[in-house]
Write an enzyme that holds these catalytic residues in place. Structure first.
Site, short mmCIF file in Angstrom:
data_model
loop_
_atom_site.label_atom_id
_atom_site.label_comp_id
_atom_site.label_asym_id
_atom_site.label_seq_id
_atom_site.Cartn_x
_atom_site.Cartn_y
_atom_site.Cartn_z
N HIS A 232 65.94 -25.34 44.66
CA HIS A 232 64.88 -24.99 43.85
C HIS A 232 63.49 -24.56 44.27
O HIS A 232 62.57 -24.76 44.05
CB HIS A 232 64.52 -26.14 42.95
CG HIS A 232 65.68 -26.63 41.95
ND1 HIS A 232 65.83 -28.00 41.64
CD2 HIS A 232 66.88 -26.07 41.56
CE1 HIS A 232 66.90 -28.12 40.76
NE2 HIS A 232 67.25 -26.98 40.96
N GLU A 262 74.52 -18.66 40.96
CA GLU A 262 74.02 -19.04 42.21
C GLU A 262 75.27 -18.66 43.32
O GLU A 262 76.36 -19.00 43.08
CB GLU A 262 73.62 -20.44 42.46
CG GLU A 262 72.57 -21.02 41.37
CD GLU A 262 72.35 -22.33 41.43
OE1 GLU A 262 72.91 -23.14 42.41
OE2 GLU A 262 71.49 -22.92 40.51
N GLU A 358 78.90 -26.59 41.33
CA GLU A 358 77.93 -25.98 42.48
C GLU A 358 77.85 -26.83 43.57
O GLU A 358 76.78 -27.53 44.07
CB GLU A 358 76.58 -25.77 41.61
CG GLU A 358 76.07 -27.04 40.88
CD GLU A 358 74.77 -26.87 40.01
OE1 GLU A 358 73.89 -26.30 40.89
OE2 GLU A 358 74.60 -27.15 39.12
#
Length: 404
Positions: A232, A262, A358
């Site tokens: 982030h 991503e 992820e």
């Protein structure tokens, strides 16, 4: 001067095109009311972004003021500040009441008009701060406040067909944002300019797909070099250099719903040590997606993927859990914590859940292959398996970008 404590902005314009059908919104409120009946709750006061949005289709802009939504067994009403005029009514499924700034407790006056003689009121223990709790108890001394947050979260975790269609279209737009990143990311370009290009591309596509939608909150985090070490990390003005590891993170937002794409990339070339780490992470990603099927326990998924990293002596570099639920969610609100692919989560996957895969490892500076490696797909859990709604490619065969 004495001014009105409440205002009526209903019929100030016409209702906006809703995100979901009236039947879908009624389904959500009916499910909540069923729980209210079972738990002997007279009324619910929501105050979080995610629950107000989920049950009304209105996403408020707090800006230091209080917002809410009261749901009784017969009526649902959003509560908004006068500064917003009629926009909350136009966006709300149901009623809306507006409170003015002329007295500091006008918000609680609005709540009082809506809950009436309720004796047992559900509130969100996970978002109501101590100050607000004190004010609620002072304003409503005879009311018993009980937690509604946990049950509201579990109701949100199973997505309807309309929600899944909405999320699927957003995933398509995230892929378009990824293509815009790949187009703009060149040696000598700044993170800032790459992110701006991707975000603008997604916003234009959102406007095409949802011409009646509000356009807010879509964003891109594009990171390079050491900035890839955190998932982030905000965008900076760092310039992409030859051989840099890069992270592509595209986040279209529509009506309070968020999706993510991503990917790991490299600028111009990738060295052998980095390629090995990247390929290992892609292998974990591949296996993780295979594990996302009905009946799988979140903790078991995490354990098997941990073993893959441990075999390669990389487990100590794993950054966070392997995935999470999607729906009414943003980087500021709405996490459905009961559906996360972590070692301490015993939730069992069910059809209708929407969850990411992820995996990420972060290799510290000074070590071969330093940087953050992350791939991210979104899968819909179905009766006989899962469906991947992310289409953007990944891995060294696809995302070693040309130097110019």
């Amino acid at each position: 001067m004495e001014r009105d404590r409440l205002q009526d902005f209903s019929n100030n314009g016409v209702k906006a095109t809703p995100t979901f059908s009236a039947g879908e919104m009624q389904r959500r409120q009916d499910a909540l009311r069923e729980h209210m009946s079972d738990a002997a709750i007279d009324a619910v006061l929501f105050s979080s972004y995610h629950n107000v949005n989920y049950y009304s289709d209105f996403l408020y802009c707090r800006f230091g003021r209080r917002y809410g939504m009261v749901v009784t067994h017969g009526v649902a009403t959003t509560i908004s500040a006068g500064i917003d005029g009629g926009q909350p009514w136009r966006r709300s499924f149901g009623h809306n009441v507006v409170y003015t700034d002329w007295k500091k407790d006008n918000y609680f006056h609005a709540v009082r008009t809506l809950i009436g003689s309720a004796k047992r009121v559900g509130i969100e223990f996970d978002t109501v701060d101590l100050d607000t709790m004190g004010l609620l108890k002072s304003a409503f001394p005879s009311v018993e406040f009980v937690d509604i947050a946990a049950r509201a979260m579990t109701l949100r975790m199973i997505k309807s067909a309309e929600e899944i269609a909405h999320i699927t279209e957003m995933a398509r737009i995230a892929d378009i944002g990824g293509a815009a990143v790949r187009e703009a990311a060149q040696v000598g370009t700044t993170e800032r300019e790459v992110a701006l290009h991707s975000t603008a591309t997604m916003v234009r596509e959102i406007a095409r797909s949802w011409p009646g939608a509000e356009l807010l909150d879509t964003w891109t985090w594009f990171q390079s070099g050491v900035n890839t070490d955190g998932a982030h990390n905000p965008v900076t003005s760092r310039t992409i250099e030859q051989g840099d590891i890069l992270s592509l993170n595209c986040f279209p937002m529509v009506a309070g719903y968020y999706v993510a794409l991503e990917r790991t990339l490299f600028a111009g070339s990738v060295d052998d040590a980095s390629r090995r780490l990247w390929e290992i992470n892609c292998a974990v990603h591949d296996r993780g997606k295979e594990l996302l099927v009905p009946g799988a326990k979140c903790a078991d998924v995490a354990a098997e993927l941990n073993a893959m990293y441990a075999e390669k002596e990389l487990l100590q570099y794993r950054s966070f859990g392997y995935g999470h639920s999607f729906g009414v969610l943003c980087h500021y609100y709405g996490r459905e914590a009961a559906l996360e692919l972590r070692e301490d989560c015993d939730t069992v996957l069910q059809p209708g859940m929407v969850v990411s895969m992820e995996p990420m490892i972060t290799i510290p500076e000074g070590k071969a292959g330093a940087g953050g490696y992350r791939e991210h797909d979104i899968l819909v859990i179905e009766e006989d398996g899962s469906r991947n709604i992310t289409g953007f490619p990944y891995g060294p065969e696809h995302l070693v970008l040309s130097a110019t």
